[in-house]
Motif scaffolding. Structure first.
Motif, PDB file in Angstrom:
ATOM      1  N   GLY A 126      -7.896   1.577   0.154  1.00 37.07           N
ATOM      2  CA  GLY A 126      -7.562   1.430  -1.248  1.00 37.07           C
ATOM      3  C   GLY A 126      -8.409   0.363  -1.912  1.00 37.07           C
ATOM      4  N   ILE A 127      -8.417   0.377  -3.240  1.00 36.60           N
ATOM      5  CA  ILE A 127      -9.067  -0.670  -4.014  1.00 36.60           C
ATOM      6  C   ILE A 127      -8.076  -1.197  -5.038  1.00 36.60           C
ATOM      7  CG2 ILE A 127     -11.441   0.076  -3.629  1.00 36.60           C
ATOM      8  CD1 ILE A 127     -11.355   1.529  -6.318  1.00 36.60           C
TER       9      ILE A 127
ATOM     10  N   LYS B  65     -11.578  -4.196  -1.831  1.00 37.81           N
ATOM     11  CA  LYS B  65     -11.396  -3.039  -0.962  1.00 37.81           C
ATOM     12  C   LYS B  65     -10.524  -3.463   0.211  1.00 37.81           C
ATOM     13  CE  LYS B  65     -13.733   0.019   2.264  1.00 37.81           C
ATOM     14  NZ  LYS B  65     -14.991   0.330   2.986  1.00 37.81           N
ATOM     15  N   ILE B  66      -9.449  -2.742   0.464  1.00 43.28           N
ATOM     16  CA  ILE B  66      -8.497  -3.129   1.503  1.00 43.28           C
ATOM     17  C   ILE B  66      -8.092  -1.898   2.308  1.00 43.28           C
ATOM     18  CG2 ILE B  66      -6.449  -2.855   0.050  1.00 43.28           C
ATOM     19  CD1 ILE B  66      -7.017  -5.852   2.366  1.00 43.28           C
ATOM     20  N   LYS B  67      -7.864  -2.098   3.593  1.00 42.17           N
ATOM     21  CA  LYS B  67      -7.475  -0.995   4.470  1.00 42.17           C
ATOM     22  C   LYS B  67      -6.028  -1.202   4.908  1.00 42.17           C
ATOM     23  CE  LYS B  67      -9.389  -0.732   8.578  1.00 42.17           C
ATOM     24  NZ  LYS B  67     -10.390  -0.454   9.648  1.00 42.17           N
TER      25      LYS B  67
ATOM     26  N   GLY C  53       0.810  -1.208   0.000  1.00 46.13           N
ATOM     27  CA  GLY C  53       0.000   0.000   0.000  1.00 46.13           C
ATOM     28  C   GLY C  53       0.843   1.257   0.000  1.00 46.13           C
ATOM     29  N   PRO C  54       0.432   2.276   0.737  1.00 42.91           N
ATOM     30  CA  PRO C  54       1.166   3.544   0.757  1.00 42.91           C
ATOM     31  C   PRO C  54       2.473   3.422   1.529  1.00 42.91           C
ATOM     32  CG  PRO C  54      -0.609   3.600   2.346  1.00 42.91           C
ATOM     33  CD  PRO C  54      -0.767   2.310   1.597  1.00 42.91           C
ATOM     34  N   ARG C  55       3.283   4.465   1.412  1.00 44.03           N
ATOM     35  CA  ARG C  55       4.474   4.544   2.249  1.00 44.03           C
ATOM     36  C   ARG C  55       4.123   5.226   3.567  1.00 44.03           C
ATOM     37  NH1 ARG C  55       6.392   5.851  -2.937  1.00 44.03           N
ATOM     38  NH2 ARG C  55       8.013   4.456  -3.719  1.00 44.03           N
TER      39      ARG C  55
ATOM     40  N   PHE D 180      -7.162   5.117  -4.733  1.00 44.07           N
ATOM     41  CA  PHE D 180      -7.995   5.609  -3.639  1.00 44.07           C
ATOM     42  C   PHE D 180      -9.382   4.957  -3.761  1.00 44.07           C
ATOM     43  CE2 PHE D 180      -5.845  10.097  -3.520  1.00 44.07           C
ATOM     44  CZ  PHE D 180      -4.743   9.546  -2.879  1.00 44.07           C
ATOM     45  N   ASP D 181      -9.941   4.545  -2.650  1.00 47.57           N
ATOM     46  CA  ASP D 181     -11.318   4.087  -2.642  1.00 47.57           C
ATOM     47  C   ASP D 181     -12.217   5.311  -2.778  1.00 47.57           C
ATOM     48  OD1 ASP D 181     -13.827   3.086  -2.161  1.00 47.57           O
ATOM     49  OD2 ASP D 181     -13.306   2.024  -0.316  1.00 47.57           O
TER      50      ASP D 181
END
Length: 615
Positions: A251-252, A238-240, A190-192, A273-274
């Protein structure tokens, strides 16, 4: 234009449609809805911007000024103080480590929807480039090109395999352990982390289903178990991602199961981004993205929807790339139908980016001798893929026409045309040969690193031109301000008419000092020299990222990215259709905002340079 203002203006943008292809298809009767608009007349051209790039051109459409008036000159920009290369569309500012970063739009100037909002007229704007962070307006806006993926980039995919090899362009690779039977434990990237810069991940398991060719992705996301079939794109997961004790990023992700047996090979799209819970606002009002997703389903939110990097890296096939493009068409058409069905006044705009992306990636199939075909098996089934997407564009025009009445101005247009990209020109290598750029010992110049700035007077990065190493602007500038104008003109004169001796062709039509190209408050941010390449040529991949090549100045382009439009703007005008008579001669992108405003009975913005095209 009649003295009676119209009630609605509908603008359908079909990015990158090439006039000569449209004309040929019209002559064969393959674009019936375009034919309804054009009648018996020729296809009108609309002059594009210098450079002919999507974010630059659509920013001029929106503001009615050239790039010197809105500040977008390229996909890329550099910080002159540090020589750091960054996005030319937007950037993030963080005034304090204790405050979250703030997105800042690089596009400035007053847009047509700004002027309409001030006049009390509403707008619905779907996926206009350089609209992130989203503008406040009277109406609704969903941001387009410029919206990052969850990692903050243009689109970073992930490739899973037992032996994944080295990472390709904008790609993560994850090695998995697969015995062919047991569930595979792995992770989504995912993100940093904003402080440590480490990857934030989410654990998932890959389990073979009893049905051949089917894999189940088990995760804490929605759905908990997502079945995917070999060779097909999955639905959204969909994931957190837990970024900190009190912060999560939603995110998706979509997946393509490339192979299940004997060992799994899996491709994951960039994490978007979701739209129901984006990390940063991507629409105005902020809840608009959620409302849209609740009505039509989750959709791609990243600025680059079509996954061209997966094809460039040869992780996915042309057919799989086109299947994903089909999904992009369906999403955008669903958005457009939802909004047009309730649209009764003001401005409606919707951009379809897909024709541009398909032409970038598949142009080579139109040219059997294209260098990018070398060593690859020809696929005749793909020779007509570009025309297929023009037909899809024609279907979109028909969809728009269904919502047009006698008080509606319908505008169908592209921001630029298209051409082949067979040969690349190493602009930094040319500067080096001219004694204008010097590498430090062992330096390559990649990302503008390894350059001896104490001995460098000019350098190139981005797709549109070059910069002087100017005192007082660049961090280690050596060119005196009183030398700048003469040096710009000298470089432009030497570059104009440059030849590719191997092919016996002119590779650069002209090069122009920026003061001959731009006007407005942001001219000082423009490249010092703008380079207009001949059709078939473009700046090299290396020079666009600040690199210096050791080889010849001209080199074959072997990448699947085989078509382009970053050439002399006069060679790649866009197309322009309207359902009402309009001035066809001399039309430019700067004229569209004044045309829209005049149609709705609103005076044009005080800085707009164009003129209305309707009588």
């Amino acid at each position: 234009m009649s003295s009676q203002p119209l009630r609605k203006v509908v603008v359908v943008g079909l990015d990158g449609l090439e006039p000569t292809i449209v004309e040929a298809m019209l002559a064969r009767g393959e674009l019936p809805n375009f034919a309804r608009l054009s009648g018996d007349g020729p296809v009108a051209r609309v002059a594009t911007t210098a450079p002919a790039q999507t974010p630059v051109a659509w920013s001029t459409f929106a503001t009615g000024v050239d790039p010197g008036g809105h500040g977008v000159f390229d996909f890329l920009r550099r910080d002159p103080a540090t020589y750091r290369i960054d996005s030319g569309l937007n950037h993030y500012e963080q005034k304090s480590p204790l405050l979250p970063p703030k997105a800042v739009n690089q596009r400035r100037g007053e847009t047509v929807w700004d002027v309409l909002s001030a006049a009390g007229v509403s707008s619905t704007i779907l996926r206009h480039p350089c609209s992130y962070p989203p503008d406040r307006l009277r109406g609704s806006l969903l941001a387009g090109m410029g919206v990052p993926d969850l990692r903050g980039g243009f689109g970073t995919s992930t490739y899973y395999a037992v032996e994944p090899g080295a990472a390709g362009e904008s790609e993560n690779v994850v090695a998995i352990v697969d015995d062919g039977r047991s569930p595979i434990a792995t992770r989504l990237i995912g993100p940093r982390n904003p402080r440590s810069r480490a990857d934030v991940t989410a654990d998932v398991k890959l389990a073979r289903s009893p049905e051949p060719g089917v894999l189940t992705i088990q995760s804490p996301g929605e759905p908990r178990e997502l079945q995917i079939r070999e060779g097909e794109w999955s639905g959204w997961l969909k994931i957190k991602f837990k970024v900190g004790p009190l912060q999560s990023a939603h995110g998706i992700v979509r997946f393509l199961l490339i192979r299940r047996d004997p060992t799994v090979i899996l491709y994951a799209s960039p994490a978007n981004f979701d739209p129901i819970a984006p990390l940063f606002p991507i629409s105005s009002p902020p809840e608009y993205a959620r409302t849209l997703a609740e009505d039509i389903g989750r959709f791609h939110t990243a600025g680059f929807v079509e996954d061209h990097n997966g094809l460039i890296n040869e992780r996915i096939s042309e057919e799989q790339f086109l299947a994903q493009c089909e999904d992009a068409w369906r999403e955008r058409r669903a958005m457009m139908e939802r909004e047009l069905s309730r649209f009764d006044s003001g401005l409606f705009y919707c951009l379809f980016d897909t024709p541009d992306r398909v032409q970038h990636m598949l142009w080579r199939f139109r040219e059997p001798d294209h260098p990018a075909n070398r060593g690859r098996d020809a696929n005749p089934a793909l020779a007509g893929a570009i025309e297929d997407h023009y037909r899809r564009g024609d279907e979109v025009v028909g969809q728009a026409l269904d919502h047009v009445d006698d008080r509606t101005l319908l505008i169908v247009m592209s921001d630029h045309g298209f051409s082949s990209f067979q040969r690349q020109f190493h602009l930094n290598s040319w500067l080096q040969r001219e004694g204008l750029l010097t590498l430090a010992p062992g330096g390559s110049g990649e990302f503008l690193q390894g350059i001896d700035w104490e001995k460098t007077r000019a350098y190139a990065m981005g797709l549109s031109g070059l910069f002087l190493n100017l005192q007082g602007r660049e961090g280690r500038g050596i060119v005196r301000p009183d030398e700048a104008e003469s040096l710009r003109r000298s470089i432009a004169e030497k570059l104009s008419g440059a030849r590719d001796e191997e092919r016996g062709q002119v590779s650069i039509h002209s090069a122009r000092p920026r003061e001959d190209v731009y006007t407005g408050p942001y001219v000082d941010e423009a490249p010092d020299v703008v380079v207009d390449y001949a059709p078939g040529y473009r700046i090299s991949w290396s020079s666009s990222m600040g690199g210096v090549s050791d080889g010849p100045l001209h080199e074959d382009n072997l990448r699947k990215w085989s078509g382009d439009h970053c050439i002399d703007p006069a060679a790649v005008p866009g197309v322009l259709f309207m359902n009402r008579p309009f001035r066809r001669e001399g039309a430019s992108l700067q004229d569209l905002a004044p045309t829209i405003l005049a149609a709705l009975g609103v005076e044009k913005g005080k800085n707009m340079k164009g003129s209305p095209l309707n009588p």
